[in-house]
Motif scaffolding. Structure first.
Motif, PDB file in Angstrom:
ATOM      1  N   LYS A 226       1.004  -1.122  -0.053  1.00 31.76           N
ATOM      2  CA  LYS A 226      -0.069  -0.180   0.085  1.00 31.76           C
ATOM      3  C   LYS A 226       0.932   1.145  -0.121  1.00 31.76           C
ATOM      4  O   LYS A 226       0.593   2.255  -0.765  1.00 31.76           O
ATOM      5  N   THR A 227       1.811   1.040   1.160  1.00 26.39           N
ATOM      6  CA  THR A 227       2.555   2.479   1.088  1.00 26.39           C
ATOM      7  C   THR A 227       3.647   2.717  -0.103  1.00 26.39           C
ATOM      8  O   THR A 227       3.814   4.043  -0.412  1.00 26.39           O
ATOM      9  N   THR A 228       4.184   1.629  -0.681  1.00 30.84           N
ATOM     10  CA  THR A 228       4.935   1.885  -1.951  1.00 30.84           C
ATOM     11  C   THR A 228       4.002   2.016  -3.291  1.00 30.84           C
ATOM     12  O   THR A 228       4.563   2.152  -4.137  1.00 30.84           O
ATOM     13  N   ARG A 229       2.677   2.172  -3.270  1.00 29.50           N
ATOM     14  CA  ARG A 229       1.902   2.207  -4.215  1.00 29.50           C
ATOM     15  C   ARG A 229       1.761   1.163  -5.127  1.00 29.50           C
ATOM     16  O   ARG A 229       1.359   1.336  -6.218  1.00 29.50           O
ATOM     17  N   VAL A 230       2.443  -0.169  -4.765  1.00 28.34           N
ATOM     18  CA  VAL A 230       2.447  -1.159  -5.824  1.00 28.34           C
ATOM     19  C   VAL A 230       1.016  -1.639  -5.884  1.00 28.34           C
ATOM     20  O   VAL A 230       0.647  -2.134  -7.099  1.00 28.34           O
ATOM     21  N   ALA A 231       0.204  -1.645  -4.601  1.00 30.85           N
ATOM     22  CA  ALA A 231      -1.090  -2.030  -4.736  1.00 30.85           C
ATOM     23  C   ALA A 231      -1.797  -1.465  -6.081  1.00 30.85           C
ATOM     24  O   ALA A 231      -2.642  -2.201  -6.664  1.00 30.85           O
TER      25      ALA A 231
END
Lengths: 432, 321
Positions: A226-231
Motif C-alpha cells: 500500500k505505502t509503496t503504491r504497488v497495490a
C-alpha cells in the motif's frame, strides 16, 4: 485462476527466498534440538553432590520414616564415591529444639553438611524441614525431597496393605515419582502418554507461532504494497479479493513448508537421538517416539489452514487499513489479543483436558485451531466435537474473509488517517 | 480502426465529504492520444481509477473497446501507469516485471523474452551491466521509472493510461516518454494521459478534455478547441502601455473580457461578438505606440485558464510547460 496463481507464486517464492525464512527455518530445528536435549542434560546434572549424605536426620515422628529416609539416602550413588552415611537421631517431640540446636552446632563445626527434620504424624502428615550449607542447591534438595517423598509414599502404601517387596520395587524407581505428577494429565491419553503430550504441545505452539509470525508478516506485506503504491498497479490487473486470497494462501503455504521441514528434521533428529545423545555424552532419552496417527495429522492440518485463513485475512485487512507502522501496531492489537488468548487457555486445558473450559474453548473458532490439537493429543475427543469445532472455525473463516476482503478493497487506496470504527463499518457496508 | 477505445457515460463518484466526479461523459476514439487536463483535485485520478475498475462509480457506465470494464479480460488489454509509482523494493527488476506481465495473462517464457527486449531498449541492460538482475531499490529513481514504464507496456496493451506521467521525470526521460507515446500512436494504440502541464498536452494530444471540480469543462480535438476560441485572442505589444488612455481601453470590459498584462505585452481575450478591429482603431486613436497587433490562436494554457478560471486553479497548480 492464472492470476491467482501468479500472486500465490510471487508471495511464496519471495518469502522462501528471504533471509528471514532461512534463519527461521534453520533456528527451528536448533531450538527443537535444544528443548529435546536440555531436559536430559539437566536431568543428568541432577546427581547428588559429594557429601550430600553427610547429614543428620532428626526424626521426631516416632515412626520408622526416619530409618527409611536414611536407608534411601545411603543407597544413592554419589559423585566421587560419597561420604559418610546419614546419621539418624530419633528424638522425642519435646526434645526437638535441643536436638536442632546441637545439630546446628555440628553444621557450624563442619561435622555435617546439614540436618533434616522430620516431625508431625507419619505417614499421614509428615513435616519436613532441612537446614544446612547446601540448602540453596536445587539438585541436592531435589534428591532429599525425593527420598522423603518415596519413603512417605512407601509407608502409605504399606498402610494400605501392599506387599512391602512390591513397594520397594515400585518406589526405588525415581521416574515412578514423576508419574504421580503426570496422573491428571496423561492417564486418559492412551498410547505413549508423555510423548504425545509433548507432540501435542509442540504442534499447538507451532500453530500459534506460525499464525502469529506469518499473520504479522502478511500485515507488513500488505502495508508495504500500500505505502509503496504497488497495490494500485496490481489491483488494476487483478481483483482485490484475488490478490488478498493469493497473498494469504502464498504465505500460508510458506508456513506449511517451514513446518514440514521442521517436522521432518525433528523426526530425523529423534530417530538419531542415541548417537546424538552419545555425542553430548548423555544417556538414553526417557521418552519414546510418540506414535502420531494420520487422522491427528489430517485434522491438525485442517485446523492450521482454517486458523491461518481466519487470522491472516484479519491481519491483511489491518495492513490495508493503515499507512504507517505505529498505526499498524495499534490496529493489529485486537487481532493479536484474541490470538494470544488462545495460548493463555493452554494451561487450564493441560490441567483438565475434558473440563468445561477445555470443551468450550476448543469450540471457539478463534482459539480452537491452537487448542484442539493439544486436547486431541491428551484425550480422545469425541468425533462430533472435532467436527463441530471444524465447522465453526470454517464458518468463522468465511465471515472473516468476507469482511477482510471488503476492508482490504477500500483501504488499499485510502491513504492517511487510520479509519475509526464507524468508518470501518461504512467500508464494510460499502459496495464499491 | 474507428470505434471508441474508452466510452464513459455519466459517471459520478462521491466520497464521504465531497464529490470527486460529477456526471462525467467522455469519448476517447481508438488510436488517438487523449489528454485529461485539470488542476490537482479535479477528479482526474478518480476518473482513471474508475476506468480501470479499481474503484466503482456510484452511477454511470464505462466501456473499453466496446466491452464493459467489469469484464476482466478487457482490462488485460489496458496498461496503467499510476501517478504514485512503486514496485516491490526487495524484488529483482526482472521478477517484478514478470509478475506484472503474468497479472495481464502473459506466460512466463514470453514475458522473459519481452523483458529482455525492453531492458535493452531503455538501456537498463547493457554490455557492462544488466540491471534486470538488480533489486528494485538498487536502481536510481530514473531507472525505477523506466522499469515501471516497462511494466505498463510489457503486455503490449491496446489502451495505455498514464496518470501524470511527466511528474518527476528528468528532461531526458520526459523526451523518451514523448517519443514512446508518439510511437504507440503510430502503432494504432490509444494513449490516455492526465496532466496539469498544458504545454505537453498541447503538443502530444489529438484530443483533450478539461475537467475541474469533477465536472467536464470542455472537450474535443485540440485543433477544434483552439479553433473555437480563435479570433478572440489578440496579442498586443505597446511601448506606452502605462498611458492612462491606453490602460482605459485595456480595462474596458465591454470590449476586453480578460487581459494578461505583462507590462509591454498583452494577451487579450475579446468579449464574444466584438470585432478586434474596433480595439485596434481605439488604440490608434489613443495614440498607443503599437509594435505588434496580431490575432492569435490561444494556447491550451490560455483556454484552460479562461475556462477553469482563477478559482478552479489552486495556487501554483496552473504550471506552464
Amino acid at each position: 485462476m492464472a492470476k491467482l496463481w501468479a500472486v500465490i507464486r510471487r508471495e511464496y517464492v519471495e518469502r522462501v527466498r528471504s533471509k528471514w525464512f532461512l534463519i527461521g527455518t534453520f533456528l527451528g530445528p536448533v531450538f527443537m534440538l535444544v528443548i529435546t536435549v536440555m531436559p536430559i542434560w539437566l536431568a543428568s546434572r541432577t546427581k547428588a553432590t559429594a557429601g550430600l549424605t553427610n547429614i543428620q536426620v532428626l526424626d521426631a515422628t516416632q515412626s520408622p520414616i526416619g530409618a527409611r529416609v536414611v536407608s534411601k539416602l545411603a543407597a544413592i550413588p554419589l559423585e566421587g564415591g560419597g561420604g559418610a552415611a546419614p546419621v539418624l537421631k530419633t528424638v522425642p517431640v519435646d526434645g526437638l529444639v535441643t536436638a536442632e540446636a546441637a545439630a546446628t552446632k555440628a553444621v557450624m563445626d563442619k561435622e555435617v553438611k546439614g540436618y533434616l527434620v522430620l516431625s508431625g504424624v507419619a505417614p499421614a502428615e509428615v513435616k519436613v524441614r532441612y537446614a544446612g550449607r547446601n540448602a540453596s542447591t536445587v539438585n541436592d534438595m531435589q534428591v532429599l525431597r525425593d527420598a522423603v517423598r518415596t519413603s512417605v509414599l512407601a509407608m502409605r502404601l504399606e498402610g494400605a496393605g501392599l506387599d512391602p517387596a512390591k513397594i520397594s520395587e515400585l518406589t526405588s524407581v525415581r521416574v515412578a515419582m514423576d508419574e504421580e505428577v503426570l496422573d491428571d494429565r496423561g492417564r486418559a491419553g492412551g498410547g505413549s502418554g508423555k510423548g504425545s503430550i509433548i507432540v501435542g504441545y509442540l504442534v499447538s505452539f507451532l500453530l500459534y507461532m506460525m499464525i502469529m509470525l506469518y499473520g504479522q508478516n502478511i500485515l507488513r506485506g500488505v502495508m508495504e504494497e500500500k505505502t509503496t503504491r504497488v497495490a494500485e498497479v496490481v489491483v488494476a490487473s487483478v481483483r482485490p479479493d484475488i490478490l488478498l486470497a493469493g497473498k494469504v494462501i502464498g504465505a500460508g503455504a510458506v508456513g506449511i513448508t517451514q513446518q514440514l521441514i521442521w517436522i521432518f528434521s525433528g523426526v530425523l533428529i529423534f530417530s538419531q537421538r542415541v548417537p546424538i545423545m552419545k555425542a553430548f555424552g548423555l544417556g538414553e532419552l526417557p521418552i519414546s517416539m510418540p506414535t502420531i496417527g494420520a487422522g491427528f495429522l489430517f485434522v491438525t492440518l485442517l485446523f492450521y489452514i482454517f486458523g491461518f485463513l481466519f487470522y491472516a485475512s484479519l491481519f491483511a485487512a489491518v495492513g490495508a487499513m493503515v499507512s504507517n507502522q505505529e498505526d499498524a501496531q495499534q490496529a493489529a492489537m485486537p487481532v493479536t489479543i484474541i490470538l494470544v488468548l488462545s495460548v493463555i487457555f493452554m494451561q487450564p486445558l493441560l490441567l483438565a483436558p475434558n473440563g468445561n473450559m477445555a470443551r468450550i474453548m476448543t469450540l471457539v473458532p478463534s482459539a480452537s485451531p491452537v487448542l484442539m490439537p493439544l486436547r486431541m493429543s491428551m484425550v480422545d475427543v469425541p468425533a462430533w466435537e472435532i467436527a463441530l469445532s471444524l465447522a465453526l472455525v470454517a464458518a468463522a473463516c468465511a465471515v472473516s474473509i468476507y469482511i477482510s476482503a471488503r476492508i482490504y478493497r477500500v483501504g488499499l487506496l485510502m491513504y492517511g488517517k487510520k479509519p475509526n470504527m464507524a468508518e470501518l463499518i461504512r467500508w464494510i457496508r460499502y459496495a464499491g | 480502426m474507428g470505434g471508441l477505445a474508452v466510452d464513459i457515460r455519466g459517471i459520478s463518484k462521491r466520497y464521504d465529504q465531497h464529490v470527486a466526479v460529477r456526471e462525467l461523459s467522455l469519448e476517447v476514439p481508438t488510436g488517438t492520444v487523449y489528454g485529461l487536463l485539470g488542476p490537482n483535485g479535479a477528479g482526474k485520478t478518480s476518473t482513471i481509477r474508475m476506468i480501470l475498475n479499481v474503484i466503482l462509480p456510484d452511477t454511470g457506465q464505462i466501456t473499453i473497446l466496446g466491452r464493459p470494464n467489469t469484464d476482466e479480460a478487457i482490462l488485460d488489454r489496458v496498461g496503467y501507469l499510476p501517478e504514485e509509482r512503486g514496485l516491490y523494493k526487495k524484488m529483482k527488476v526482472r521478477d517484478v516485471l514478470r509478475f506484472l506481465a503474468e497479472l495481464k495473462g502473459i506466460g512466463a517464457k514470453e514475458a522473459n523474452r519481452r523483458i529482455d527486449e525492453w531492458l535493452e531498449r531503455l538501456a537498463l541492460k547493457t554490455a557492462e551491466k544488466d540491471w534486470g538482475n538488480a533489486k528494485v531499490d538498487e536502481l536510481s529513481r530514473g531507472m525505477q521509472q523506466k522499469a515501471q514504464f516497462i511494466g505498463t507496456l510489457l503486455h503490449d496493451p491496446d489502451v495505455v493510461i498514464l496518470d501524470e506521467p511527466f511528474s518527476g521525470l528528468d528532461p531526458i526521460n520526459a523526451q523518451a516518454l514523448k517519443d514512446t507515446v508518439v510511437e504507440l500512436k503510430r502503432r494504432g494504440k490509444t494513449v490516455i494521459f492526465s496532466t496539469h502541464l498544458m504545454d505537453n498536452a498541447e503538443r502530444l494530444c489529438d484530443s483533450v478534455c478539461i475537467i475541474a471540480r469533477g465536472e467536464k469543462v470542455l472537450d474535443g480535438t485540440v485543433a477544434g478547441v483552439k479553433a473555437e476560441h480563435a479570433g478572440r485572442f489578440v496579442a498586443v505589444a505597446c511601448d506606452n502601455a502605462n498611458e492612462p488612455a491606453v490602460q482605459a481601453i485595456m480595462r474596458d470590459r465591454t470590449l476586453v473580457r480578460n487581459v494578461d498584462d505583462q507590462n509591454t505585452f498583452f494577451e487579450l481575450e475579446m468579449v464574444p461578438g466584438t470585432d478586434p478591429q474596433l480595439l485596434l482603431t481605439r488604440l490608434v486613436e489613443a495614440r498607443a505606440a503599437i509594435r505588434r497587433f496580431e490575432l492569435v490562436q490561444p494556447s491550451l494554457h490560455r483556454i484552460f485558464l479562461e475556462k477553469v478560471g482563477a478559482t478552479g486553479v489552486e495556487p501554483g497548480m496552473s504550471g506552464h510547460g
